[in-house]
Design an enzyme around this catalytic site. Structure first.
Site, short mmCIF file in Angstrom:
data_model
loop_
_atom_site.label_atom_id
_atom_site.label_comp_id
_atom_site.label_asym_id
_atom_site.label_seq_id
_atom_site.Cartn_x
_atom_site.Cartn_y
_atom_site.Cartn_z
N CYS A 141 0.76 -1.39 -0.08
CA CYS A 141 0.03 0.08 -0.13
C CYS A 141 0.96 1.20 0.20
O CYS A 141 2.17 1.36 0.31
CB CYS A 141 -0.96 0.04 1.28
SG CYS A 141 -1.96 -1.28 1.19
N TYR A 189 14.23 -2.36 -1.85
CA TYR A 189 13.50 -2.56 -3.08
C TYR A 189 12.17 -1.64 -2.99
O TYR A 189 11.86 -1.09 -4.07
CB TYR A 189 13.27 -3.95 -2.98
CG TYR A 189 12.22 -4.32 -4.12
CD1 TYR A 189 12.46 -4.21 -5.64
CD2 TYR A 189 10.87 -4.86 -4.01
CE1 TYR A 189 11.85 -4.58 -6.51
CE2 TYR A 189 10.12 -5.30 -4.86
CZ TYR A 189 10.63 -5.23 -6.01
OH TYR A 189 9.72 -5.41 -7.28
N ASN A 248 -1.31 1.70 5.68
CA ASN A 248 -0.44 0.92 4.97
C ASN A 248 0.43 0.15 6.02
O ASN A 248 0.74 0.63 7.10
CB ASN A 248 0.64 1.93 4.48
CG ASN A 248 1.89 1.27 3.71
OD1 ASN A 248 2.96 1.63 3.92
ND2 ASN A 248 1.67 0.09 3.38
N GLY A 249 0.11 -1.36 5.81
CA GLY A 249 0.84 -1.89 6.98
C GLY A 249 0.09 -3.22 6.94
O GLY A 249 -0.86 -3.48 6.12
N GLY A 286 1.50 -0.13 -5.13
CA GLY A 286 0.22 -1.14 -4.96
C GLY A 286 -0.52 -0.57 -6.55
O GLY A 286 -0.77 0.35 -6.68
#
Ligand code: SF4
Length: 484
Positions: free
Chosen positions: A16, A261, A120-121, A42
């Site tokens: 996300c 990344y 997000n998570g 995402g």
């Protein structure tokens, strides 16, 4: 929905990105731009909620890319107002691609007004919370773990929404960077360990919150600072920024894989350029695992900065031995094994004239299942390379992530079942070396390497040491690493 590109089954995927703006006209337009810059976090779906004093709350949630949905004037006109938040998702928790009701931001109507949240998570005790909430009468609309936050807020006895959010988030375990809004406030919160990123920016008289700084750049916002682990900021036009610390202070555990990344190379994390960190990973790799060769090539694009660093440190020329087709877009073909093989060739091609007869060092960011590495090696050998040496810019990925990154089950991770030498034989390359954990820590700025007693980052997917116990997964039978 088919995978976004042929490597989607062989990369870890951030799930996300979140973005919010307050104090600018037509805030939703800024949010759309911000989400576009966060699209790498995402690609499955995106959503925006806005608030206008006359029109109230409005929302739009769509499957697909931001650019294919939130560029339409007719849609953006339905999202007026000076305050908006948005979310792009891949999805790890919740059913993949199943229903628009799983797409965030989520909205809740409370007695003191509405609120929307974008998360997000990953909440590691979401199953237990959901069971408890359902038993107490909550009616869930989605399969997403993030919806627990709205229901916990609804049950809180606090009198305003930021305090209800504090209450709710104290019950939540795992990783969360949350951007939320009320009628008049933009709220940003990071979990006490600060696993996932969240930054603050200034735009004119207004403010922005974003997963990454690259999304501030796109709207012309100035980067101010990171939201700190365990910090909640409440931003309003009337009171400016108020900062509170609702959680017990703990040593931070930012996701080290963001450096390797997930984040874009033009973002800044912890005051460091992501590009520069990745280049430094290549420098460390060249020091740790030198090899005689003629060329250093990157597996594009994520391996490129580390390949440049490897080349600079080793003195072996960097060359574009693999060329990426920029216009590949979404793969449209059924993912049979045969087509998957073609898929890599559609996405990447070997620069034959350069590779023929050469000893090639290939630098990639990670090895997950190893399927892509094998195909790339075959392409390089087909092109006439004399030797192929893999150098990997992360340690072996041997454990799944439970903090908001999509990882295969443990047994599907190549490094979970094979030693480095077995992986080399499996990939059938002349040599295979991964950066060490200490080397990675040095590259992200920890001169002394990893502090084994209290690691400075979350590195659970490499070390198996989970900073927050993944309670739901343990309940489902996941076995933690045995104590040494
Ligand atoms: S387990 Fe790996 S990917 Fe997940 S948060 Fe930790 S370092 Fe990042």
């Amino acid at each position: 929905m088919p995978p976004a590109h042929p490597f989607d089954d062989d990369k870890l995927k951030e799930e996300c990105g979140v973005f919010g703006v307050i104090g600018v006209a037509d805030a939703a337009n800024f949010v759309a731009l911000g989400l576009h810059a966060l699209q790498h976090r995402g690609q499955e779906a995106g959503g925006i909620v806005s608030h206008d004093p006359d029109e109230g709350f409005n929302s739009a949630r769509r499957f697909g890319y931001v650019r294919d949905n939130f560029t339409s004037q007719s849609l953006m006109k339905t999202l007026p107002g000076p305050l908006a938040i948005g979310h792009v998702r891949y999805s790890t928790a919740g059913s993949k691609g199943a229903a628009i009701r799983d797409v965030q931001p989520f909205f809740g109507e409370f007695s003191m007004g509405g609120a929307a949240i974008a998360h997000n998570g990953n909440i590691t005790n979401a199953d237990a919370l959901r069971r408890e909430l359902i038993e107490r009468g909550s009616i869930f609309q989605s399969s997403s773990d993030s919806e627990c936050i709205i229901h916990l807020m609804a049950r809180s006895l606090q009198r305003n929404i930021p305090e209800r959010m504090e209450d709710a988030l104290r019950r939540v375990e795992g990783a969360f960077s949350v951007v939320a809004m009320t009628r008049t406030k933009l709220i940003g919160v990071r979990d006490p360990l600060g696993v996932r990123p969240l930054v603050l920016g200034k735009i004119g008289d207004g403010w922005a919150l974003s997963s990454e700084t690259c999304a501030l750049d796109i709207i012309g916002a100035e980067y101010v600072r990171e939201i700190e682990p365990g910090e909640m900021v409440v931003i309003s036009e009337k009171h400016g920024i108020e900062s509170v610390r609702p959680f017990r202070t703990q040593p931070s555990k930012f996701c080290v894989f963001e450096h390797v990344y997930f984040s874009r190379p033009d973002s800044i994390i912890g005051g460091r350029s992501v590009y520069e960190t990745r280049r430094q990973i290549g420098v460390e790799l060249a020091r740790e695992s030198p090899v005689e060769a003629d060329l250093v090539c990157a597996v594009p694009d994520s391996g490129t900065p580390a390949a440049i660093g490897f080349s600079q440190e080793s003195g072996i020329p960097f060359a574009m031995g693999i060329i990426r087709n920029q216009y590949m877009g979404r793969t449209f073909i059924e993912p049979t094994e045969q087509i998957r093989n073609m898929g890599v060739r559609l996405k990447l091609n070997v620069n034959r004239a350069l590779i023929k007869g050469k000893r090639v060092i290939l630098v990639d960011d990670s090895v997950v299942r190893g399927t892509t590495s094998r195909k790339i090696k075959e392409m390089i050998l087909d092109a006439g390379a004399a030797e192929v040496h893999f150098r990997i810019a992360s340690p072996p990925t041997a454990w799944p992530c439970f903090y908001g990154v999509d990882t295969p089950q443990r047994e599907k991770l190549l490094a979970a079942t094979m030693t480095e030498e077995e992986m080399r034989q499996h990939l059938n390359v002349d040599s295979l070396k991964f950066i060490s954990l200490d080397g990675l820590y040095r590259a992200v700025g920890e001169a002394e390497g990893r502090n084994a007693k209290c690691p400075q980052y979350c590195d659970a997917c490499f070390s198996g040491e989970y900073p927050v116990e993944p309670a739901d997964m343990i309940q489902k039978g996941f076995q933690l690493k045995a104590a040494e």
